[in-house]
Design a protein around this motif. Structure first.
Motif, mmCIF file in Angstrom:
data_model
loop_
_atom_site.group_PDB
_atom_site.id
_atom_site.type_symbol
_atom_site.label_atom_id
_atom_site.label_comp_id
_atom_site.label_asym_id
_atom_site.label_seq_id
_atom_site.Cartn_x
_atom_site.Cartn_y
_atom_site.Cartn_z
ATOM 1 N N ILE A 1 16.221 2.682 2.838
ATOM 2 C CA ILE A 1 16.201 1.619 4.018
ATOM 3 C C ILE A 1 14.793 1.237 4.320
ATOM 4 O O ILE A 1 14.258 -0.033 4.492
ATOM 5 C CB ILE A 1 16.594 2.404 5.420
ATOM 6 C CG1 ILE A 1 18.298 2.459 5.299
ATOM 7 C CG2 ILE A 1 16.045 1.501 6.495
ATOM 8 C CD1 ILE A 1 18.707 3.266 6.649
ATOM 9 N N LEU B 1 14.487 -1.786 2.014
ATOM 10 C CA LEU B 1 14.939 -2.817 2.456
ATOM 11 C C LEU B 1 14.002 -3.544 3.417
ATOM 12 O O LEU B 1 13.753 -4.843 3.667
ATOM 13 C CB LEU B 1 16.122 -2.674 3.027
ATOM 14 C CG LEU B 1 17.194 -1.970 1.958
ATOM 15 C CD1 LEU B 1 18.484 -1.708 2.843
ATOM 16 C CD2 LEU B 1 17.748 -3.160 0.978
ATOM 17 N N THR B 2 13.296 -2.668 4.458
ATOM 18 C CA THR B 2 12.508 -3.251 5.459
ATOM 19 C C THR B 2 11.133 -3.646 4.807
ATOM 20 O O THR B 2 10.599 -4.661 5.378
ATOM 21 C CB THR B 2 12.211 -2.151 6.605
ATOM 22 O OG1 THR B 2 11.421 -0.909 5.998
ATOM 23 C CG2 THR B 2 13.556 -1.804 7.356
ATOM 24 N N LEU C 1 15.376 -3.093 12.398
ATOM 25 C CA LEU C 1 16.362 -3.435 11.212
ATOM 26 C C LEU C 1 16.757 -2.235 10.713
ATOM 27 O O LEU C 1 17.828 -2.243 10.301
ATOM 28 C CB LEU C 1 15.330 -4.177 10.140
ATOM 29 C CG LEU C 1 16.130 -4.570 8.920
ATOM 30 C CD1 LEU C 1 17.144 -5.526 9.266
ATOM 31 C CD2 LEU C 1 15.096 -5.179 8.104
ATOM 32 N N THR D 1 19.703 -1.047 12.845
ATOM 33 C CA THR D 1 20.646 -2.049 12.509
ATOM 34 C C THR D 1 21.615 -1.512 11.319
ATOM 35 O O THR D 1 22.745 -1.580 11.440
ATOM 36 C CB THR D 1 20.246 -3.395 12.651
ATOM 37 O OG1 THR D 1 19.746 -3.705 13.672
ATOM 38 C CG2 THR D 1 21.330 -4.429 12.339
ATOM 39 N N ILE D 2 20.662 -1.315 10.312
ATOM 40 C CA ILE D 2 21.522 -1.019 9.121
ATOM 41 C C ILE D 2 22.103 0.321 9.297
ATOM 42 O O ILE D 2 23.302 0.412 8.525
ATOM 43 C CB ILE D 2 20.430 -1.045 7.847
ATOM 44 C CG1 ILE D 2 19.757 -2.324 7.505
ATOM 45 C CG2 ILE D 2 20.998 -0.342 6.545
ATOM 46 C CD1 ILE D 2 18.413 -2.504 6.621
ATOM 47 N N GLU D 3 21.535 1.467 9.733
ATOM 48 C CA GLU D 3 21.931 2.713 9.880
ATOM 49 C C GLU D 3 23.252 2.447 10.658
ATOM 50 O O GLU D 3 24.068 3.358 10.539
ATOM 51 C CB GLU D 3 20.906 3.581 10.447
ATOM 52 C CG GLU D 3 19.929 3.958 9.421
ATOM 53 C CD GLU D 3 18.618 4.552 10.131
ATOM 54 O OE1 GLU D 3 18.847 4.990 11.172
ATOM 55 O OE2 GLU D 3 17.758 4.964 9.484
ATOM 56 N N GLN E 1 25.000 0.148 11.800
ATOM 57 C CA GLN E 1 25.849 -1.391 11.643
ATOM 58 C C GLN E 1 26.177 -1.855 12.779
ATOM 59 O O GLN E 1 27.461 -2.167 12.924
ATOM 60 C CB GLN E 1 27.152 -0.508 10.999
ATOM 61 C CG GLN E 1 26.863 -0.148 9.435
ATOM 62 C CD GLN E 1 26.619 -1.325 8.350
ATOM 63 O OE1 GLN E 1 27.448 -2.138 8.442
ATOM 64 N NE2 GLN E 1 25.248 -1.272 8.170
ATOM 65 N N LEU F 1 24.475 -8.787 6.363
ATOM 66 C CA LEU F 1 23.155 -9.213 7.048
ATOM 67 C C LEU F 1 22.430 -9.720 5.575
ATOM 68 O O LEU F 1 22.655 -9.507 4.475
ATOM 69 C CB LEU F 1 22.502 -7.857 6.839
ATOM 70 C CG LEU F 1 20.910 -7.531 7.368
ATOM 71 C CD1 LEU F 1 20.825 -8.120 8.753
ATOM 72 C CD2 LEU F 1 20.569 -6.054 7.471
ATOM 73 N N MET G 1 22.284 -12.348 10.939
ATOM 74 C CA MET G 1 23.320 -11.330 10.940
ATOM 75 C C MET G 1 24.572 -12.001 11.221
ATOM 76 O O MET G 1 24.487 -12.827 12.269
ATOM 77 C CB MET G 1 22.859 -10.294 12.029
ATOM 78 C CG MET G 1 21.637 -9.431 11.673
ATOM 79 S SD MET G 1 21.620 -8.315 12.948
ATOM 80 C CE MET G 1 21.341 -9.296 14.423
#
Length: 142
Positions: free
Chosen positions: A12, A15-16, A50, A53-55, A57, A85, A96
């Motif tokens: 993650i 990604l960020t 962010l 949001t990823i963690e 969902q 995303l 999103m």
């Protein structure tokens, strides 16, 4: 199969780190209905939003006025479940595609935040309120 939480956090973080954050550490995030393509809203994210949001969902934003994270729907129940995303070509805008629970994305009680349209006389409201904001947030909402 066990989840390696440390590896997941590294992924993650990678990604960020790929996002071009502005001078305040923020990036605009557009929420779009995953089925219809309708643009629902624009809000801001920081790296923590962010990552959440990823963690989780689900859409998590950064409130510039309150200076803290806010999970879309935490008060109103109008949660945005993440379906897809993306970042744009400059990596400075997030898109999103979401499933909008309850059909209301805007704090005004409308389906989306883009309910004011320009016509020959000026700006005109072009969408009805679907749910009274006082019912969603209480009488003392912002």
């Amino acid at each position: 199969m066990e989840v390696d939480e440390e590896a997941a956090m590294r992924d993650i973080s990678t990604l960020t780190d790929s996002v071009s954050w502005n001078e305040k550490g923020l990036v605009p995030a557009i929420a779009q209905d995953w089925q219809t393509g309708e643009v629902l809203m624009l809000a801001w994210m920081n790296a923590q939003a962010l990552a959440c949001t990823i963690e989780e969902q689900r859409a998590v934003y950064w409130s510039r006025s309150r200076g803290k994270l806010w999970r879309k729907g935490e008060e109103s129940g109008n949660v945005q479940h993440l379906k897809d995303l993306r970042i744009d070509c400059d990596a400075d805008t997030i898109l999103m595609k979401v499933e909008q629970v309850g059909g209301i994305a805007c704090h005004t009680g409308r389906a989306n935040c883009f309910f004011t349209q320009l016509d020959e006389t000026g700006w005109q409201v072009c969408a009805d309120v679907k749910r009274d904001p006082d019912e969603m947030y209480g009488k003392n909402h912002e």
